[in-house]
Write an enzyme that holds these catalytic residues in place. Sequence first.
Site, PDB file in Angstrom:
ATOM      1  CD  GLU A 110      25.982  26.180   4.436  1.00 41.40           C
ATOM      2  OE1 GLU A 110      26.157  26.687   5.554  1.00 41.40           O
ATOM      3  OE2 GLU A 110      25.274  26.722   3.561  1.00 41.40           O
TER       4      GLU A 110
ATOM      5  CB  CYS B 266      24.360  33.722   1.849  1.00 42.69           C
ATOM      6  SG  CYS B 266      24.859  33.334   3.523  1.00 42.69           S
TER       7      CYS B 266
HETATM    8 ZN    ZN Z   1      25.509  31.161   3.479  1.00 40.74          ZN
END
Ligand code: ZN
Length: 180
Positions: free
Chosen positions: A142, A97
């Site tokens: 997301e 991420c």
């Molecule tokens: Zn992320």
Amino acid sequence: MPTIPLLQYPNPRLRNKAKPVSSVHAPEIQKIIYDMLETLAQTENCAALAATQLDLLNPPAITVINNPDPNSSLAPLCLINPQIVEASGECTDVEGCMSVYPDQIKGKVKRAQKIKVKALNQKGQLLEIEAEDFLARCLQHEIDHLQGIIYLDHLSPLKRKLVEKKISHLKNLAKKKVDI
Ligand code: ZN
């Protein structure tokens, strides 16, 4: 061109839930979409971004996603108020991420292999996207962000502990560098 700074874990603002967008055409929403697409384009090795990862006051429920096919000339997807309406299968793969030490921290996460997502695009048109494998994983990651969920939350307690240890080590290293 304006880009928006990314929040870094463990910033508590990553836990904020996104606000549903009521008017796609509102100038402030169009500006955020523009700036998010610009930020996506300017951030290296970035597959996608959710508004809750960015330094925005009251982040709206928007995510921008690069087309997973590098040869595609299609513009990045912009999804507003995205919702998973169908999910099937299971698939475990490595994730990282942009808000969690992207170069150093990765973790295996189990996700649905195939999903159907409904959302609006930046023109306010209703989209229905069927996605598999990488794109399905990306969308789930997301959409989690927009609900204040980080992929680390899906790790086993033991793996999570190891990752948190590594993160505090990385944080100490960064602090030492600043001290010097
Ligand atoms: Zn992320």
